[in-house]
Design a protein around this motif. Structure first.
Motif, PDB file in Angstrom:
ATOM      1  N   SER A   1     -42.236   9.407 -42.866  1.00  0.00           N
ATOM      2  CA  SER A   1     -42.244  10.866 -42.988  1.00  0.00           C
ATOM      3  C   SER A   1     -40.901  11.369 -42.466  1.00  0.00           C
ATOM      4  O   SER A   1     -40.493  11.042 -41.346  1.00  0.00           O
TER       5      SER A   1
ATOM      6  N   VAL B   1     -40.664  18.882 -45.013  1.00  0.00           N
ATOM      7  CA  VAL B   1     -41.033  17.490 -44.730  1.00  0.00           C
ATOM      8  C   VAL B   1     -41.192  16.769 -46.060  1.00  0.00           C
ATOM      9  O   VAL B   1     -41.869  17.266 -46.973  1.00  0.00           O
TER      10      VAL B   1
ATOM     11  N   GLU C   1     -42.638  13.323 -47.604  1.00  0.00           N
ATOM     12  CA  GLU C   1     -43.506  12.179 -47.328  1.00  0.00           C
ATOM     13  C   GLU C   1     -43.161  11.061 -48.303  1.00  0.00           C
ATOM     14  O   GLU C   1     -43.124  11.271 -49.521  1.00  0.00           O
TER      15      GLU C   1
END
Length: 459
Positions: free
Chosen positions: A316, A255, A257
């Motif tokens: 995100s 992920v 951000e």
């Protein structure tokens, strides 16, 4: 024999201690002695009790002293039971790992079989093409032989005409009266000679064309033989199991951000960390960089720039790095980047699947129903947008040991149980899917309802 002697020894010693105790008790009772201010009768009873305890202690001590295995079993029984349970749990974990490796090997075997079938079809097509080239070569050789035969016939005919020309020249010198007819004959022969020369030149040109065609066919034959050799080498490498990475295999996932106002350097650093994970994964699977390049993964600069441009947008992002094609050991692997919005799909405590399992079912039937619940959760998660493995189509893996613990618990139940798959935490697009089995007595059944949480799945 040693055990019989031990028993006889214990009987003899016990008898002697009993006789001594009886005599001591008799004498004490007869003398009416008192211990601890007790009555003589009570003193005699105490002596008998002490004698019995001495018999038991001496017997047990002798048994433990002479039989080492019995003493070890008596004092270390609990530790041995705990050690056996630990070994059983370790064996169950090894069994689960072996079954997972077996499934992965089966998938890899199926892919290798598909690649081998494709190679065989290509080899058959190459053999067919080679047969066609050989037929064309045979036809060209036949045409060349026919041209050579025509050329030989023309030379033979020319050789036959040449004596006639000589005789005509002799007749011209000898007979002046037949000069005109001889000249006409010479002119006719000259025209025939020119025609034969033209035929000869045409045949020579045809022979050159045939020779060029033969040369081209020979080149095509050599090229096809080289292609067949390369395909044979590829087949040998496939049979040896040197296929390291499959097309569509996930090399890294994570992920990124990107809050509002984030610096581009921070986003680039997160993206480069994912590329480093993919590099380590490719190296672990057997991929190698190709000099002068230093990386085992290959990504186009345009794709990397587009990915960074997309990741700079606020939000995100779930990022996956996948292999583009099947790669053998020692080869670099080209990759592509997939980017998805990382949104919350299921909040914590969401029920993904549920069902009622009746008592009295066999272990296989319970496993089938539980697997059905897991498949429902897997399908629903993919429909909601949870990223799945492109090769297996799954969104997680479950511990086989804990799965079997749930099965054993359901087998021991005597009432219908309502089994639910509940999300342990908030589930996002990037995954992974983490759920637990919750079991409660089905509504409408006697007894107070109870809820149990089964082992948490892994992955």
């Amino acid at each position: 024999m040693q055990g019989v002697l031990l028993i006889l020894y214990m009987l003899v010693v016990s008898g002697l201690i009993a006789v001594v105790g009886d005599r001591v008790g008799y004498r004490i009772g007869k003398k009416r002695l008192t211990w601890f201010n007790l009555r003589p009768r009570h003193t005699a009873i105490l002596v008998a009790v002490v004698t019995g305890v001495s018999i038991s202690a001496l017997t047990l001590g002798t048994l433990l002293l002479l039989n080492r295995s019995l003493s070890e079993a008596l004092f270390s029984y609990t530790n041995q039971i705990a050690q056996a349970e630990q070994e059983l749990r370790a064996l169950n974990r090894q069994k689960a790992l072996l079954e997972a490796e077996n499934a992965a090997l089966r998938v890899e075997r199926d892919h290798l079989k598909m690649d081998l079938d494709q190679f065989r079809s290509q080899q058959s097509a190459a053999q067919t093409r080679l047969s066609e080239v050989r037929d064309q070569l045979a036809v060209a050789l036949q045409e060349r032989q026919e041209a050579e035969a025509k050329l030989a016939a023309a030379n033979e005919q020319l050789a036959k005409v040449q004596p006639s020309l000589d005789r005509a020249q002799a007749e011209l010198e000898a007979v002046k009266a037949e000069v005109e007819s001889a000249r006409q004959m010479i002119a006719t022969l000259e025209s025939q000679k020119q025609a034969l020369q033209l035929d000869r030149d045409q045949l020579e040109r045809s022979l050159d064309v045939v020779q060029a065609a033969l040369t081209q066919l020979e080149n095509q034959k050599n090229q096809l033989e080289q292609e067949i050799e390369q395909l044979n080498q590829l087949a040998v490498r496939l049979r040896r199991g040197e296929l390291a990475i499959l097309a569509g295999e996930v090399l890294a996932t994570g992920v990124v951000e990107a809050p509002r106002g984030a610096k581009p350097e921070a986003i680039r650093q997160q993206f480069e960390q994912l590329l480093a994970q993919a590099e380590q994964r490719a190296l672990a699977l057997g991929s190698q960089p190709m000099p002068p390049l230093e990386n085992a993964i290959l990504i186009r600069r345009e794709d990397a720039d587009q990915a960074l441009e997309k990741l700079r947008e606020p939000g995100s992002w779930a990022v996956r790095i996948l292999s583009v094609t099947n790669r053998l050991k020692g080869e670099p692997v080209p990759v592509l980047v997939q980017i998805y919005p990382n949104q919350r799909i299921f909040p914590k405590g969401s029920v993904l699947a549920h069902g009622v399992i009746q008592p009295g079912l066999s272990e296989n039937q319970i496993q089938q129903q539980l697997l059905g619940l897991l498949n429902q959760a897997n399908q629903r998660s993919q429909e909601e947008g949870l990223l799945s493995d492109p090769i297996t189509g799954t969104v997680g893996e479950f511990s086989q040991v804990k799965f079997l613990e749930v099965v054993q618990h359901l087998r021991q139940s005597t009432t219908p149980l309502d089994v639910k798959l509940v999300a342990d935490t908030d589930i996002y697009t990037a995954g992974p899917l983490r759920v637990s089995f919750l079991m409660a007595e089905a509504s409408g059944q006697p007894g107070s309802p109870g809820v149990q949480q089964a082992g948490r799945p892994e992955g």
